[in-house]
Design an enzyme around this catalytic site. Structure first.
Site, PDB file in Angstrom:
ATOM      1  N   ASP A 156       0.833  -1.203   0.000  1.00 39.49           N
ATOM      2  CA  ASP A 156       0.000   0.000   0.000  1.00 39.49           C
ATOM      3  C   ASP A 156       0.871   1.258   0.000  1.00 39.49           C
ATOM      4  O   ASP A 156       2.095   1.155  -0.036  1.00 39.49           O
ATOM      5  CB  ASP A 156      -0.938  -0.052   1.214  1.00 39.49           C
ATOM      6  CG  ASP A 156      -2.300   0.561   0.937  1.00 39.49           C
ATOM      7  OD1 ASP A 156      -2.418   1.369  -0.002  1.00 39.49           O
ATOM      8  OD2 ASP A 156      -3.259   0.235   1.663  1.00 39.49           O
ATOM      9  N   ASP A 179     -10.661   2.765  -3.189  1.00 42.70           N
ATOM     10  CA  ASP A 179     -11.136   1.557  -2.510  1.00 42.70           C
ATOM     11  C   ASP A 179     -12.610   1.307  -2.820  1.00 42.70           C
ATOM     12  O   ASP A 179     -13.412   2.240  -2.850  1.00 42.70           O
ATOM     13  CB  ASP A 179     -11.017   1.718  -0.990  1.00 42.70           C
ATOM     14  CG  ASP A 179      -9.597   1.531  -0.486  1.00 42.70           C
ATOM     15  OD1 ASP A 179      -8.690   1.340  -1.306  1.00 42.70           O
ATOM     16  OD2 ASP A 179      -9.405   1.583   0.736  1.00 42.70           O
TER      17      ASP A 179
END
Length: 414
Positions: free
Chosen positions: A158, A219
Site C-alpha cells: 500500500d 477503494d
C-alpha cells in the site's frame, strides 16, 4: 518535483529491469480480508471475525471444502492490521501474538497444506493506512526477506504516509528485493491509486515491468454506487489503462463484494461480468462461512471464470453507450469473444436492446457464431454476424454472452 520523479522512474526502470517471476499469467483469484473485515482487531469480543489466524484458517478450510480452490480461488490474503505496533529487536515486522499465536510461518504452512497460497500486507510509508509500522526505504530488504522466510506467496504493498518521491523509489526497490529472495511472490502495487491512476503521473510501462497487479483507483465500498463509480472510471480511462494489462500484469479495480450486504442479485452479476470483461483479479472479500447459495453460485460460475481467466489476457473495453446501457466486448482466444450489456438505470423497467455481432465488430467466422448466456447457463442460438438479436437487461443488471465460432476448436475451458 515532477521532473525529479520522472528522472527516478527512468533510472529505476533500467536498474530494476523486470519482476519476471512467472506468476499470474491469468488474473489471480482468491480472498482478502479488507473490504469485509477492515481493521477489526477485537478478538476478545468478536473472535471469529477479527483479523487473526482463526478467521484465516476458517476461510481457508471453506475455500477447500466448498469448492473455491478447485475453481481457481487460491490466494488467501491478510490485509492491514495484522502486526504489532512496533518491530522486533532485529527490526523485523512481527504479527500480533494474541491474534496470530502460531505466527505467520505456521499459518502459511496450514494454508499451503490445503493447496492454497497466502498473501500479506505492507505499506510503502512511515505507517500503514491503519497506523501500524510501515515499510520505509531502509526497511524494504528486511521486510522482503522476512516475508520470504515466512513463505508468503503474495504481497499487497500500500502507499499511505509517504510522498510521491518515496513511492517512486520504494515500489521498484521492493520489486527488486522480492526478486532477490528467490521466492516467487505475487507483487500487488497500490502505487497508481495514490498518483491519480493516469499518465503522465503513472508510468504503466514501468509498472508492467515491476508489478504483477496494481490498484488504479479508489477503494471499493459495499454499495452499488461504489461499484458503478469504479466501472465508469475504468471505462472513461480505458484507452490509457487497457493496453497496460496482460499476462503477469493486471489492472486491479479492487475486491469482489458479492455475498456481502450492499448489492442486489442483479448488481452482483454486474460486478462479476464487468470484472471478467476487464480481466480483473477476482479477489473476494466476504464471509465464505455464511455466504448465500445465490452469491456462491454466481461467484462459482464456471463460464464467467473461464472468460476472466482467458489465456489471451486481453482486457475488454466499453465500445458503446446508449442511454443507461453500456456495451462491453472482450476478445478471447480462438476467435471467441465475451459481450456484456450493462444497464446502469434504476427506473424499474428492464431495457430492451437489439444488436448484431457485426455491430460489435465480431465478423470473422463466415459460418456464424454460437451464443451462450453466461449467467443463465444456456445455449441461446447460432447467428450470422449480420443477424439481429435482442435481449432484456434488468435495472442495474447485465446480460453477459459468450460468443464462439460455429465451427472450429472448442474453448479449452468448456
Amino acid at each position: 518535483m515532477h521532473l525529479v520523479v520522472v528522472g527516478i522512474f527512468l533510472a529505476l526502470s533500467t536498474l530494476c529491469s523486470s519482476l519476471d517471476n512467472g506468476l499470474v499469467r491469468t488474473p489471480p483469484m482468491g480472498w482478502m480480508t479488507w473490504e469485509r473485515y477492515r481493521c477489526n482487531i477485537n478478538c476478545k469480543i468478536d473472535p471469529e471475525n477479527c483479523i487473526g489466524e482463526l478467521l484465516i484458517k476458517n476461510i481457508a478450510d471453506k475455500m477447500v471444502d466448498s469448492g473455491w480452490r478447485d475453481l481457481g480461488y487460491v490466494y488467501i490474503s491478510i490485509d492491514d492490521c495484522w502486526s504489532l505496533k512496533k518491530r522486533d529487536s532485529n527490526g523485523r515486522l512481527q504479527p500480533d501474538p494474541d491474534r496470530f499465536p502460531s505466527g505467520i510461518k505456521a499459518l502459511a504452512d496450514y494454508i499451503h497444506a490445503r493447496g492454497l497460497k497466502i498473501g500479506i500486507y505492507a505499506d510503502m510509508g512511515n505507517f500503514t493506512c491503519g497506523g501500524y509500522p510501515g515499510t520505509t526505504l531502509d526497511t524494504i530488504k528486511i521486510d522482503a526477506d522476512t516475508f520470504a522466510s515466512w513463505e508468503v506467496d503474495m504481497l499487497k504493498f500500500d502507499g499511505c504516509y509517504s510522498n510521491s518521491t518515496e513511492k517512486a523509489l520504494g515500489y521498484p526497490k521492493m520489486s527488486a528485493a522480492l526478486n532477490a529472495t528467490g521466492r516467487p511472490i505475487l507483487y500487488s502495487c497500490s502505487w497508481p491509486a495514490y498518483e491519480g491512476g493516469l499518465p503522465p503521473k503513472v508510468n504503466y510501462t514501468l509498472l508492467g515491468e515491476i508489478c504483477n497487479m496494481w490498484r488504479n483507483y479508489d477503494d471499493i465500498q459495499d454499495s452499488w454506487a461504489s461499484v458503478l463509480d469504479i466501472i465508469e472510471w475504468f471505462a472513461d480511462n480505458q484507452d490509457a489503462l487497457q493496453p497496460a494489462a496482460g499476462p503477469g500484469r493486471w489492472n486491479d479495480p479492487d475486491m469482489l463484494i458479492v455475498g456481502n450486504f450492499g448489492l442486489s442479485y442483479d448488481q452482483s452479476k454486474s460486478q462479476l461480468a464487468i470484472w471478467a470483461m476487464m480481466a480483473a483479479p477476482l479477489i473476494m472479500s466476504n464471509d465464505l462461512r455464511t455466504i448465500s447459495e445465490d452469491a456462491k453460485e454466481l461467484l462459482q460460475n464456471r463460464l464467467m471464470i473461464a472468460i476472466n481467466q482467458d489465456p489471451l489476457g486481453k482486457q475488454g473495453k466499453r465500445i458503446a453507450k446508449s442511454g443507461s446501457l453500456e456495451v462491453w466486448v472482450r476478445e478471447l482466444v480462438d476467435e471467441q469473444y465475451a459481450v456484456a450489456v450493462l444497464n446502469k438505470g434504476t427506473d424499474g423497467l428492464p431495457k430492451r436492446f437489439t444488436t448484431s455481432l457485426a455491430l460489435l465488430n465480431i465478423t470473422k467466422s463466415t459460418f456464424g457464431y454460437k451464443l451462450f448466456d453466461v449467467f443463465d447457463k444456456e445455449f441461446l442460438r447460432t447467428v450470422k454476424p449480420e443477424t439481429a438479436f435482442d435481449m432484456s437487461i434488468n435495472p442495474s443488471g447485465v446480460v453477459m454472452l459468450f460468443v464462439r465460432p460455429a465451427t472450429g476448436r472448442r474453448h479449452h475451458h468448456l
